[in-house]
Structure formats: C-alpha cells, structure tokens
Design a protein around this motif. Structure first.
Motif, short mmCIF file in Angstrom:
data_model
loop_
_atom_site.label_atom_id
_atom_site.label_comp_id
_atom_site.label_asym_id
_atom_site.label_seq_id
_atom_site.Cartn_x
_atom_site.Cartn_y
_atom_site.Cartn_z
N GLU A 204 -2.60 -7.52 -2.86
CA GLU A 204 -3.23 -7.23 -1.56
C GLU A 204 -4.72 -7.57 -1.57
OE1 GLU A 204 -2.20 -5.86 1.50
OE2 GLU A 204 -0.19 -6.34 0.77
N VAL B 255 -4.97 5.86 -0.43
CA VAL B 255 -3.99 4.81 -0.62
C VAL B 255 -4.21 4.10 -1.95
CG1 VAL B 255 -3.21 2.57 0.30
CG2 VAL B 255 -3.70 4.46 1.86
N ARG C 15 -0.63 -2.30 6.21
CA ARG C 15 -1.84 -2.95 5.70
C ARG C 15 -3.09 -2.44 6.41
NH1 ARG C 15 -0.04 -7.66 5.73
NH2 ARG C 15 0.33 -7.86 3.48
N VAL D 154 -3.20 0.51 -3.95
CA VAL D 154 -2.95 -0.85 -3.48
C VAL D 154 -2.54 -1.76 -4.63
CG1 VAL D 154 -4.04 -2.84 -2.36
CG2 VAL D 154 -4.62 -0.54 -1.61
N LYS E 8 0.84 -1.18 0.00
CA LYS E 8 0.00 0.00 0.00
C LYS E 8 0.88 1.25 0.00
CE LYS E 8 -3.97 -2.23 2.14
NZ LYS E 8 -5.14 -2.07 3.05
#
Length: 340
Positions: free
Chosen positions: A206, A200, A20, A202, A2
């Motif tokens: 993830e 964020v 995370r 990603v 992230k």
C-alpha cells in the motif's frame, strides 16, 4: 491492504478490513476473528482478506459500514513480543552530547533495542494514563512493523520478507524514571508506559513509492496541544532499516508471527535549537526530550517541561495527496485515578 481491530469487549477485539480512504470497513469473522489469527495463518488467509479489501474499495460490499477511528483498539491489542529499536542515531547523538558523552563506535554498526511490555497496549484514542506528572511524561512518535514467523539467525533479506504490516506508535516514556533504572544495568521497565499504535495497520504494498529499502520515506506528523511539533521524514537518517532491526531481534531466537519491532524515535539531523523547530523552518521533533537536549547543549539546561495532565498528542502520516494512511493516534494525558 488495511486492517484494524475494533473494540468489542474482549481483550483481542475484532479484526476488520478498512477501505483505502479509511471511510468504510467490513467485518471478516469467517476469515479471521482477530489480527493475531490472521498473522498465524497469513499465507492462507491474507489472499482472502485481500479479496475483501478489493471489493470494499470497489464499493461492492453491501454490508460495509462507516469506519470510526474512535472505536479502534491498537491493531494488536496485545502481542507475543514488542521490541523497540533506536534506529535514528541522531537521537542517540543528541542524548549523549547533552551530557558530554561520546557515542560508542558500536552504536553505528549494532542496533540498540529493548523489549517492552506487550500485554496491554492501549487504543489510539485512549488516554495516556499516569499517576504523577513528576514521572516526566514524554511522547515518542515512531514507525513499527509486524512480522510473520522469523527463524533464528535470519538474514537481512529474509527478515525483510517477513514484514507483514506497518503501523505508527506512540511509545510513551517516563523520562524522570529512566536514569535510576538504567543505572541498575537491566534496562527499561517502570519507565515505559503502555504504548498506543495507529488505528490501522497497512501492508507494505500500500506504500508503493514510499516503502523502499525497508524504510518508510514519508514525514511523520506530530502535533502537541493542537500545534505542529514535528514532521521529520521517517526514511531519512535511519541508520538501521527495519529488515536490519528484525534480523537483529532474531539473531539468537525465533520470532513468532505477530512480533512488533519499533524504529525508535524518528529524528532527522538538523541545525541548532533556533533552526530545528517548525516555527524556525526546521522539521521539529518527535519527543520532548530532543527539545530539552538542544536547550541543554546550547544553554546549559533544559527549559521545556514534559507533558502535563490535559496535554494532547496527535501522530499521523499522510500520502502525497494529503490523505491519512494509518489514521491518527490522538491522546490526552490523564491522571490514572480519573479513569472510569
């Protein structure tokens, strides 16, 4: 992994790695000063960033700091390219049906896409600025991807492999300016305000279990003035997946690393107006235009107004345990002259 960009007074901000659970971050100037720099050298720098991400999640970084989403710019404060698709044909069908027009057959086989302004994205907690409510200010909650370099004529499989990061986006539309612009035959320009992306960005890994067939299979949660407004699943009723959208964008040109491709307004097929809202058991909406479309189809005219100064919009996505994945876009509609 992230990644986020913190505001630091410069146009491009400072790249940071975020834990995370979105609780802490670590600055990484020795690896890459900005997200664009990381994308330009992804194959070399991504493993180094991943190492910092692993250490951050393990709690083994001494200089880790609390992560504040209010301090974030959009992950890419400006980008070389922002192209937004319209991958949810249900949204297009509603627009057409509201004005008694048929959807051309090509819309089911050939994506719609426009090229938006990418020189001045705004932060996820920045106001939605406008000069007049008469413009018909509307939110559009979407998912977007950031690509690496993509060659001209890339296959769908190659396009899928170019996807580096995913984000959420509020692609604000000024609905009352759209008809006159489209009538000119040249597409959107004034009718598209500055977009805001999630705090964020990603990497696809993830999203294991939710990222499949280049689609993100989770509900997109939208609140309007603090009340639930929409929760459609971004993986359902997506006529064109992100790999297809990227390949479409690259059909006649190369795409540079840092290109952002949007999904268009997330929209699920559902019943009539009285069954589509969250209050009535439906999944709701990701834009006010859809509510107005249902009202027009069923009652002959829209009743719901567009956003007013002071209205707030929140866009977020959570995992199976209820944890925020991208952080939240949380904005208030504000008169531009009030800007300090």
């Amino acid at each position: 992994m992230k990644l986020a960009t913190l505001k630091n007074g410069s146009r491009d901000g400072a790249l940071v790695v975020v834990s995370r659970d979105l609780s802490t971050f670590v600055a990484v100037p020795a690896i890459a000063a900005t997200l664009q720099q990381a994308l330009d050298n992804w194959n070399m720098l991504a493993p180094q960033l991943e190492e910092r991400y692993t250490a951050l999640n393990q709690g083994s970084i001494a200089d880790a700091q609390p992560f504040d989403q209010n301090a974030c710019h959009s992950p890419l404060p400006r980008a070389y390219q922002w192209a937004d698709g319209s991958a949810y044909i249900n949204h297009v069908e509603l627009v057409r049906k509201a004005r008694n027009a048929e959807v051309p057959a090509s819309f089911y086989t050939d994506p719609l896409m426009y090229q938006g302004g990418s020189d001045s994205f705004i932060g996820p907690r920045d106001p939605i600025f406008a000069l007049s409510e008469s413009w018909g200010i509307d939110l559009e909650a979407e998912v977007a991807v950031i690509t690496g370099d993509v060659r001209m004529g890339a296959s769908v499989a190659d396009a899928a492999g170019s996807i580096r990061l995913l984000m959420l986006v509020n692609d604000v539309s000024l609905r009352n300016l759209i008809p006159n612009e489209l009538a000119k035959g040249f597409g959107f320009f004034q009718s598209k305000a500055a977009s805001a992306f999630s705090p964020v960005a990603v990497t696809p890994d993830e999203l294991a279990g939710h990222w499949d067939d280049s689609k993100l299979h989770l509900p997109l949660l939208v609140e309007l003035n603090g009340k639930p407004f929409g929760k459609p699943n971004a993986g359902e009723d997506m006529t064109f997946n992100f790999a297809q959208l990227v390949a479409y964008a690259a059909a006649t040109r190369e795409l540079a690393a840092g290109t952002i491709i949007g999904s268009g307004t997330v929209s699920n097929k559902q019943g009539n107006l009285h069954g589509s809202s969250i209050e009535n058991g439906g999944v709701g909406y990701c834009c006010l235009a859809e509510v107005r479309m249902y009202e027009t189809i069923e009652g002959g005219a829209p009743k719901t107004g567009f956003l007013k100064f002071g209205d707030s919009v929140r866009i977020e996505m959570v995992d199976g345990q209820g944890a925020s994945i991208f952080g939240a876009i949380d904005q208030t509609v504000t008169h531009y002259q009030e800007r300090v």
